[in-house]
Scaffold this active site. Structure first.
Site, mmCIF file in Angstrom:
data_model
loop_
_atom_site.group_PDB
_atom_site.id
_atom_site.type_symbol
_atom_site.label_atom_id
_atom_site.label_comp_id
_atom_site.label_asym_id
_atom_site.label_seq_id
_atom_site.Cartn_x
_atom_site.Cartn_y
_atom_site.Cartn_z
ATOM 1 N N ASP A 6 4.254 5.497 40.676
ATOM 2 C CA ASP A 6 5.081 4.998 39.562
ATOM 3 C C ASP A 6 6.507 4.950 40.088
ATOM 4 O O ASP A 6 7.186 5.974 40.174
ATOM 5 C CB ASP A 6 4.956 5.934 38.362
ATOM 6 C CG ASP A 6 5.993 5.634 37.286
ATOM 7 O OD1 ASP A 6 6.435 4.470 37.204
ATOM 8 O OD2 ASP A 6 6.351 6.560 36.540
ATOM 9 N N GLY A 8 10.259 4.006 39.864
ATOM 10 C CA GLY A 8 11.368 3.689 38.979
ATOM 11 C C GLY A 8 12.659 3.518 39.747
ATOM 12 O O GLY A 8 12.707 3.683 40.969
ATOM 13 N N ASN A 9 13.726 3.209 39.029
ATOM 14 C CA ASN A 9 15.014 2.991 39.680
ATOM 15 C C ASN A 9 15.630 4.274 40.221
ATOM 16 O O ASN A 9 16.427 4.227 41.170
ATOM 17 C CB ASN A 9 15.992 2.340 38.693
ATOM 18 C CG ASN A 9 15.643 0.891 38.418
ATOM 19 O OD1 ASN A 9 15.718 0.054 39.297
ATOM 20 N ND2 ASN A 9 15.239 0.600 37.191
ATOM 21 N N ASN A 11 13.643 7.617 40.349
ATOM 22 C CA ASN A 11 12.633 8.468 40.980
ATOM 23 C C ASN A 11 11.318 7.738 41.159
ATOM 24 O O ASN A 11 11.014 6.777 40.441
ATOM 25 C CB ASN A 11 12.382 9.725 40.131
ATOM 26 C CG ASN A 11 13.550 10.682 40.126
ATOM 27 O OD1 ASN A 11 13.993 11.157 41.157
ATOM 28 N ND2 ASN A 11 14.086 10.947 38.943
ATOM 29 N N GLY A 107 8.367 -5.341 32.121
ATOM 30 C CA GLY A 107 8.312 -4.405 33.237
ATOM 31 C C GLY A 107 6.948 -3.755 33.380
ATOM 32 O O GLY A 107 6.278 -3.437 32.387
ATOM 33 N N ASP A 109 6.171 -0.814 34.243
ATOM 34 C CA ASP A 109 6.113 0.529 33.673
ATOM 35 C C ASP A 109 5.801 0.493 32.183
ATOM 36 O O ASP A 109 5.066 1.354 31.667
ATOM 37 C CB ASP A 109 7.422 1.284 33.923
ATOM 38 C CG ASP A 109 8.665 0.517 33.474
ATOM 39 O OD1 ASP A 109 8.591 -0.719 33.300
ATOM 40 O OD2 ASP A 109 9.724 1.157 33.314
ATOM 41 N N ARG A 110 6.320 -0.521 31.476
ATOM 42 C CA ARG A 110 6.068 -0.620 30.032
ATOM 43 C C ARG A 110 4.615 -0.996 29.759
ATOM 44 O O ARG A 110 4.000 -0.504 28.805
ATOM 45 C CB ARG A 110 7.029 -1.622 29.412
ATOM 46 C CG ARG A 110 8.504 -1.215 29.575
ATOM 47 C CD ARG A 110 9.455 -2.276 29.092
ATOM 48 N NE ARG A 110 9.511 -2.309 27.635
ATOM 49 C CZ ARG A 110 10.169 -3.225 26.941
ATOM 50 N NH1 ARG A 110 10.795 -4.213 27.577
ATOM 51 N NH2 ARG A 110 10.188 -3.185 25.624
ATOM 52 N N ASP A 129 10.393 5.841 26.705
ATOM 53 C CA ASP A 129 10.389 6.244 28.110
ATOM 54 C C ASP A 129 11.825 6.487 28.562
ATOM 55 O O ASP A 129 12.643 5.567 28.607
ATOM 56 C CB ASP A 129 9.739 5.156 28.964
ATOM 57 C CG ASP A 129 9.500 5.606 30.410
ATOM 58 O OD1 ASP A 129 10.055 6.646 30.821
ATOM 59 O OD2 ASP A 129 8.757 4.909 31.123
ATOM 60 N N THR A 184 35.854 21.608 24.515
ATOM 61 C CA THR A 184 35.606 20.273 25.065
ATOM 62 C C THR A 184 34.172 20.170 25.575
ATOM 63 O O THR A 184 33.489 19.160 25.361
ATOM 64 C CB THR A 184 36.599 19.968 26.202
ATOM 65 O OG1 THR A 184 37.925 20.003 25.681
ATOM 66 C CG2 THR A 184 36.336 18.605 26.814
#
Length: 263
Positions: A6, A8-9, A11, A107, A109-110, A129, A184
């Site tokens: 799998d 991805g951008n 991992n 995509g 992945d989808r 996701d 902050t």
């Protein structure tokens, strides 16, 4: 055994299946500059931790949103595993009914997530996701994939805040004790985490409404690296499933067994 990638951008998730059982899984950083030889060494090192060899693998499937890395992984599979991998792309048997206007834009992945989600949780269904981008997918009662939404992932949102606001420090992504931040750091954590979680709940509500349901009438499953952190603060997510995509790859590989061949 089946080896699933799998990609991805940010991992790559790699899983090794013995039948329907996930035997081992590994996560490593996406790097399109690495060569096929370098990825082979990386895989070999992972395999050694479980006393595995490349010839234990007889099937490989790849889902990728990074074209340059896809080509590298295909080359690595053909040269070192001597297997031509199955790519999740147009023409692959998924069993998924698409009502997307242009399926070629969808995509991989989808698609994989939808196949897995329907099999594991039924329909109607919403899938969230949490990757580099956060994607929402909507599936109706008839198990038809309708479409969804895409927005910047929480990691991108954090980096944008840190890089464009000179006086704001980098903070750990953990939930503060209250939405009203009195420092902050806690104010940033509140805005980042609670704000993002409320965005997710709001999108789920909108998508459910368009499915002609209330959020309680639609099963909502989340996956991705930061799903657990964000969804702990969401009201409408029913399940966090870290292995959703890998399971989808296993299902698609099973449905295309005749298309997996040795190089």
């Amino acid at each position: 055994m089946l080896l699933a990638f799998d990609t991805g951008n940010t991992n790559v998730m790699m899983g090794l299946y013995d039948g329907e059982r996930l035997f081992a899984s590994w996560r490593f950083a996406t790097d399109a500059q690495r060569t096929a030889d370098e990825y082979a060494v990386l895989c070999q090192n992972f395999f050694k931790t479980r006393e595995l060899r490349f010839d234990d693998v007889d099937q490989i499937i790849i889902s990728s949103v990074v074209p340059d890395l896809t080509r590298t992984l295909v080359r690595m599979c053909e040269e070192y595993f001597e297997i031509s991998p199955l790519l999740v792309e147009v023409g692959v048997k998924t069993g998924l009914k698409l009502r997307y206007e242009n399926p070629k834009e969808l995509g991989a992945d989808r698609i994989v997530n939808a196949v897995s989600g329907i099999e594991r949780y039924g329909a109607p269904l919403i899938i969230v996701d949490f990757g580099t981008a956060t994607t929402f997918c909507a599936i109706n009662d008839k198990r038809e994939y309708l479409g969804g939404a895409i927005t910047a992932g929480i990691g991108i949102s954090m980096e944008a805040l840190f890089s464009h606001a000179a006086k704001l420090p980098k903070v750990e992504l953990i939930a503060p004790t209250a939405a009203i931040g009195r420092t902050t750091t806690s104010a940033m954590q509140s805005g980042l985490l609670f704000g993002y979680a409320d965005m997710v709940d709001g999108m789920i509500t909108r998508l459910a409404r368009e499915l002609e349901k209330s959020p309680d009438e639609v099963f909502v499953v989340a996956t991705g690296g930061l799903a657990g952190v964000v969804c702990a603060n969401c009201q409408h997510v029913d399940k966090v499933d870290p292995m959703l995509t890998l399971e989808g790859l296993r299902l698609i590989a099973e449905r295309n067994k005749g298309g997996l061949r040795h190089a």
